[in-house]
Design a protein around this motif. Structure first.
Motif, PDB file in Angstrom:
ATOM      1  N   TRP A  49      -7.475  24.445  13.494  1.00 41.39           N
ATOM      2  CA  TRP A  49      -6.856  24.823  12.225  1.00 41.39           C
ATOM      3  C   TRP A  49      -7.406  23.918  11.129  1.00 41.39           C
ATOM      4  O   TRP A  49      -7.715  22.758  11.375  1.00 41.39           O
ATOM      5  N   ASP A  50      -7.497  24.439   9.921  1.00 39.40           N
ATOM      6  CA  ASP A  50      -7.923  23.642   8.775  1.00 39.40           C
ATOM      7  C   ASP A  50      -7.135  24.105   7.554  1.00 39.40           C
ATOM      8  O   ASP A  50      -6.600  25.221   7.536  1.00 39.40           O
ATOM      9  N   SER A 109     -13.211  24.093   5.185  1.00 34.70           N
ATOM     10  CA  SER A 109     -14.423  24.726   5.736  1.00 34.70           C
ATOM     11  C   SER A 109     -14.374  24.912   7.257  1.00 34.70           C
ATOM     12  O   SER A 109     -15.256  25.545   7.803  1.00 34.70           O
ATOM     13  N   CYS A 110     -13.389  24.353   7.912  1.00 37.63           N
ATOM     14  CA  CYS A 110     -13.261  24.351   9.380  1.00 37.63           C
ATOM     15  C   CYS A 110     -14.341  23.484  10.031  1.00 37.63           C
ATOM     16  O   CYS A 110     -14.463  23.453  11.250  1.00 37.63           O
ATOM     17  N   ASP A 111     -15.111  22.782   9.256  1.00 36.06           N
ATOM     18  CA  ASP A 111     -16.140  21.877   9.760  1.00 36.06           C
ATOM     19  C   ASP A 111     -15.463  20.694  10.449  1.00 36.06           C
ATOM     20  O   ASP A 111     -14.414  20.228   9.992  1.00 36.06           O
ATOM     21  N   ARG A 159      -1.783  31.756   9.924  1.00 40.80           N
ATOM     22  CA  ARG A 159      -1.423  30.585   9.118  1.00 40.80           C
ATOM     23  C   ARG A 159      -0.433  29.729   9.906  1.00 40.80           C
ATOM     24  O   ARG A 159       0.469  30.238  10.557  1.00 40.80           O
ATOM     25  N   LEU A 160      -0.611  28.430   9.780  1.00 42.34           N
ATOM     26  CA  LEU A 160       0.267  27.466  10.439  1.00 42.34           C
ATOM     27  C   LEU A 160       0.690  26.455   9.395  1.00 42.34           C
ATOM     28  O   LEU A 160      -0.156  25.846   8.733  1.00 42.34           O
ATOM     29  N   THR A 161       1.982  26.282   9.218  1.00 46.94           N
ATOM     30  CA  THR A 161       2.468  25.345   8.214  1.00 46.94           C
ATOM     31  C   THR A 161       3.196  24.199   8.893  1.00 46.94           C
ATOM     32  O   THR A 161       4.254  24.395   9.488  1.00 46.94           O
ATOM     33  N   LYS A 173      -6.357  29.524  10.652  1.00 54.35           N
ATOM     34  CA  LYS A 173      -6.977  29.484  11.991  1.00 54.35           C
ATOM     35  C   LYS A 173      -8.482  29.580  11.811  1.00 54.35           C
ATOM     36  O   LYS A 173      -8.978  30.442  11.114  1.00 54.35           O
ATOM     37  N   CYS A 174      -9.187  28.649  12.451  1.00 56.42           N
ATOM     38  CA  CYS A 174     -10.655  28.650  12.381  1.00 56.42           C
ATOM     39  C   CYS A 174     -11.192  29.492  13.525  1.00 56.42           C
ATOM     40  O   CYS A 174     -10.645  29.497  14.629  1.00 56.42           O
TER      41      CYS A 174
END
Length: 156
Positions: free
Chosen positions: A67-68, A73-75, A136-138, A154-155
Motif C-alpha cells: 500500500w502507498d 508512486s508505490c516505489d 483504499r486502506l485508511t 493498493k499497489c
C-alpha cells in the motif's frame, strides 16, 4: 355396613382437606413475572458482560499487500509505503511484528505491533479501515496516539 363406609370415607375427606389451601387459594395473587436483569454494560445479568472483541491469528487477506499514499508512486523508496503481511508490517524505516489483531468487522481491524527501527523499539496500535471496493486502506490512531490518517491505495 353403612358405618364402615362412613368410617372409611371420613379419613379420605380429612386428608383431602388438609392438602388444600382452602377458600383463600382463589384469592391469592399470582406472583409477578421476574424479568432477567440487564447490566449497564449490555450484559444479560449473568455477570459475564458483553462479548469481547473477536481476535485473529493473522491479518485478514483483504488487508495484505503493498500500500502507498493515494498520491504516492508505490516505489519501494516511497516514505509512506507499507507492506502488510500475515504477521508483519514493513514501513519506510521501521518494521512491526503483529502482537494482536482485533477484527471489528469485515473491513475494520485494529492491529497491535511491536515496532523497531533506527535503533529504537516501541509499541504501536493502529486501526485499519478498508474501503468497500478494497482499493483504499485508511489507518487511524487508537487511544492517545497522535497520528494523522492518510488514505493508502493498493499497489499492483
Amino acid at each position: 355396613m353403612k358405618r364402615s363406609l362412613l368410617t372409611a370415607a371420613l379419613p379420605l375427606a380429612l386428608l383431602a382437606a388438609a392438602c388444600s389451601d382452602g377458600p383463600d387459594e382463589a384469592a391469592a395473587p399470582e406472583p409477578a413475572e421476574t424479568m432477567m436483569p440487564v447490566e449497564p454494560d449490555g450484559g444479560i445479568g449473568d455477570g459475564a458482560g458483553p462479548p469481547g472483541p473477536v481476535t485473529a491469528e493473522t491479518i485478514p487477506a483483504a488487508f495484505r499487500g503493498v500500500w502507498d499514499y493515494v498520491e504516492g508512486s508505490c516505489d519501494p523508496a516511497s516514505d509512506l509505503r507499507v507492506e502488510i503481511g500475515p504477521e508483519t508490517m514493513q514501513f519506510y524505516e521501521s518494521f512491526g511484528e503483529v502482537t494482536r489483531i482485533e477484527v471489528a468487522g469485515p473491513q475494520d481491524i485494529v492491529v497491535s505491533l511491536a515496532m523497531e527501527g533506527e535503533g529504537e523499539t516501541w509499541e504501536m496500535v493502529r486501526r485499519f479501515t478498508l474501503s468497500d471496493d478494497g482499493r483504499r486502506l485508511t489507518p487511524a490512531a487508537v487511544g492517545d496516539d497522535q497520528f494523522e490518517p492518510m488514505p493508502l491505495k493498493k499497489c499492483e
